[in-house]
Design a protein around this motif. Structure first.
Motif, PDB file in Angstrom:
ATOM      1  N   ASP A 108      -8.441  52.822  23.157  1.00  0.00           N
ATOM      2  CA  ASP A 108      -7.841  51.842  22.251  1.00  0.00           C
ATOM      3  C   ASP A 108      -8.937  50.958  21.675  1.00  0.00           C
ATOM      4  O   ASP A 108      -9.725  50.364  22.416  1.00  0.00           O
ATOM      5  CB  ASP A 108      -6.834  50.999  23.053  1.00  0.00           C
ATOM      6  N   GLN A 159      -8.090  48.581  19.074  1.00  0.00           N
ATOM      7  CA  GLN A 159      -7.416  47.633  18.194  1.00  0.00           C
ATOM      8  C   GLN A 159      -8.378  46.483  17.903  1.00  0.00           C
ATOM      9  O   GLN A 159      -9.076  45.990  18.784  1.00  0.00           O
ATOM     10  CB  GLN A 159      -6.137  47.121  18.851  1.00  0.00           C
ATOM     11  N   ARG A 208      -8.193  42.532  21.522  1.00  0.00           N
ATOM     12  CA  ARG A 208      -8.010  42.564  22.977  1.00  0.00           C
ATOM     13  C   ARG A 208      -6.631  42.046  23.368  1.00  0.00           C
ATOM     14  O   ARG A 208      -5.992  42.577  24.284  1.00  0.00           O
ATOM     15  CB  ARG A 208      -9.106  41.749  23.658  1.00  0.00           C
ATOM     16  N   TYR A 227      -4.145  44.737  22.611  1.00  0.00           N
ATOM     17  CA  TYR A 227      -4.196  45.757  23.667  1.00  0.00           C
ATOM     18  C   TYR A 227      -3.450  45.276  24.902  1.00  0.00           C
ATOM     19  O   TYR A 227      -2.683  46.035  25.515  1.00  0.00           O
ATOM     20  CB  TYR A 227      -5.646  46.071  24.021  1.00  0.00           C
ATOM     21  N   HIS A 248      -0.191  49.095  24.458  1.00  0.00           N
ATOM     22  CA  HIS A 248      -1.126  50.189  24.186  1.00  0.00           C
ATOM     23  C   HIS A 248      -0.564  51.485  24.729  1.00  0.00           C
ATOM     24  O   HIS A 248       0.444  51.502  25.450  1.00  0.00           O
ATOM     25  CB  HIS A 248      -2.509  49.906  24.779  1.00  0.00           C
ATOM     26  N   TYR A 254      -9.561  50.065  26.867  1.00  0.00           N
ATOM     27  CA  TYR A 254      -9.912  49.281  25.686  1.00  0.00           C
ATOM     28  C   TYR A 254     -11.420  49.233  25.509  1.00  0.00           C
ATOM     29  O   TYR A 254     -12.175  49.001  26.463  1.00  0.00           O
ATOM     30  CB  TYR A 254      -9.374  47.858  25.803  1.00  0.00           C
ATOM     31  N   ASP A 306      -6.401  52.558  16.668  1.00  0.00           N
ATOM     32  CA  ASP A 306      -6.222  51.115  16.567  1.00  0.00           C
ATOM     33  C   ASP A 306      -4.764  50.858  16.212  1.00  0.00           C
ATOM     34  O   ASP A 306      -3.919  51.746  16.365  1.00  0.00           O
ATOM     35  CB  ASP A 306      -7.204  50.492  15.566  1.00  0.00           C
ATOM     36  N   GLN A 307      -4.453  49.666  15.724  1.00  0.00           N
ATOM     37  CA  GLN A 307      -3.062  49.370  15.386  1.00  0.00           C
ATOM     38  C   GLN A 307      -2.644  50.008  14.071  1.00  0.00           C
ATOM     39  O   GLN A 307      -1.479  50.006  13.725  1.00  0.00           O
ATOM     40  CB  GLN A 307      -2.843  47.848  15.355  1.00  0.00           C
TER      41      GLN A 307
END
Length: 278
Positions: free
Chosen positions: A24, A26, A38, A41, A45, A51, A95-96
Motif C-alpha cells: 500500500d 496511499q 499513512r 492506510y 487497506h 505500508y 494507492d487510493q
C-alpha cells in the motif's frame, strides 16, 4: 506484458497458494487537505498489505535535487524486506486511486531491480467497488531477503532532459496551465523546460481513475508525435511522481521512455537553466 492488474484478477491471485506481495502506497501531497497516506492506510487497506511511505522511502529528502529525488536504494530495500519481498517476489502496489503514487512505486521498485511489479488499476477505490475486502489490521512485519540493484532503469538528469528536448521528445506531464506558466501552485517558478511538449497525466485515465486501454493510449500519444519514431522520449512533472504515471501509460502503449526524476522542482534550482512559457 501489462503492468496493470484489475481488482477481480488480483482477488483471484490472492486466493492462490503463492499469492503476490501487496504493498500500500496511499499518498497525499504535502500540505493537501484531508488525512495523510499513512492515516488512510491505518483506516482501510487490503488485507495483508504492508505500508510503504512515498515521501520517506520512495524518495530522498527534498532539496537541490527536487522535491522527490531518487531514494537511497538501501532505504527502499529495507522497506521491501519489511513487506516480505524477496528477489523473485511478485509484487502489486496500489494507492487510493488514480495510481499516481502507485506508479511512482512501480518505477522505483523496478529501478532498484525488482522484476515483477504491477499496479492495481484504479487503486483501492476500484478494489472496494469490485467488492474486495478491506481491513484496518496491520500485518506482522515480513522478513524478506530483497537486495537492491539500483540503476536497473534509465534516469535523466537536467542536462540529459535538455538534450532529449532537442533530439527527441521531452514530455511535461503537468496540467496545461502549469506548463504554460499561467499558474504554479507548488513550485516558486512557473513555466516549462524549453522544447518540451505538454501531455497532462490526467489524459491517461478514465474519470474512475483506471487507465485507458493500450490502443487508446497509443492513439493519444501518436497524436502528439510520441512513440512514432526511434528518437528518445523523456518525461518529467513537478517532482517526478505524476511523471511516473505517464511512464506507466507509455509502457502500456509500448513506448520506451526515461524519467527525469528531479523534474521541474530540480530544474528551477539553477537560475542559469532557461524557462519557457506559453
Amino acid at each position: 506484458m501489462s503492468a496493470l492488474v484489475d481488482a477481480a484478477d488480483l482477488r483471484a491471485e490472492l486466493a492462490q497458494p503463492s499469492p503476490p506481495v501487496v504493498i500500500d502506497v496511499q499518498w497525499v501531497l504535502t500540505g493537501a487537505q484531508g488525512p495523510s497516506g499513512r492515516e488512510r492506510y491505518a483506516a482501510e487497506h487490503l488485507p495483508g498489505a504492508a505500508y510503504v511511505d512515498l515521501d520517506a522511502e520512495l524518495a530522498g529528502p527534498p532539496g537541490p535535487r527536487g522535491r522527490h529525488p531518487l531514494p537511497d536504494p538501501q532505504v527502499v530495500a529495507a522497506a521491501l524486506r519489511r513487506a516480505g519481498v524477496d528477489q523473485d517476489s511478485r509484487v502489486v502496489v496500489y494507492d487510493q486511486g488514480p495510481s499516481f503514487a502507485a506508479a511512482r512505486a512501480w518505477w522505483v521498485l523496478r529501478w532498484v531491480g525488482l522484476q515483477d511489479v504491477r499496479v492495481l488499476d484504479g487503486g483501492l477505490s476500484a478494489w472496494v467497488e469490485d467488492g474486495g475486502p478491506t481491513t484496518a489490521e496491520v500485518p506482522v512485519a515480513g522478513a524478506g531477503a530483497f537486495t537492491a540493484r539500483p540503476g536497473s532503469l534509465p534516469v535523466l538528469d537536467a542536462d540529459a532532459a535538455a538534450k532529449v528536448a532537442r533530439t527527441g521528445t521531452l514530455v511535461d506531464a503537468r496540467a496545461a496551465e502549469r506548463f504554460a506558466g499561467l499558474s504554479e501552485p507548488i513550485d516558486p517558478v512557473a513555466g516549462h523546460i524549453p522544447g518540451a511538449v505538454n501531455a497532462p497525466t490526467t489524459d491517461n485515465a478514465r474519470p474512475d481513475g483506471r487507465f485507458l486501454e493500450p490502443a487508446e493510449l497509443r492513439e493519444h500519444y501518436s497524436r502528439l508525435g510520441i512513440g512514432t519514431a526511434s528518437a528518445p522520449v523523456g518525461v518529467y512533472c513537478g517532482s517526478g511522481v505524476t511523471a511516473a504515471h505517464a511512464l506507466l501509460a507509455m509502457h502500456e502503449a509500448g513506448i520506451d521512455a526515461a524519467l527525469y526524476v528531479g523534474s521541474w522542482s530540480e530544474w528551477i534550482t539553477d537560475p542559469a537553466r532557461p524557462v519557457a512559457t506559453a
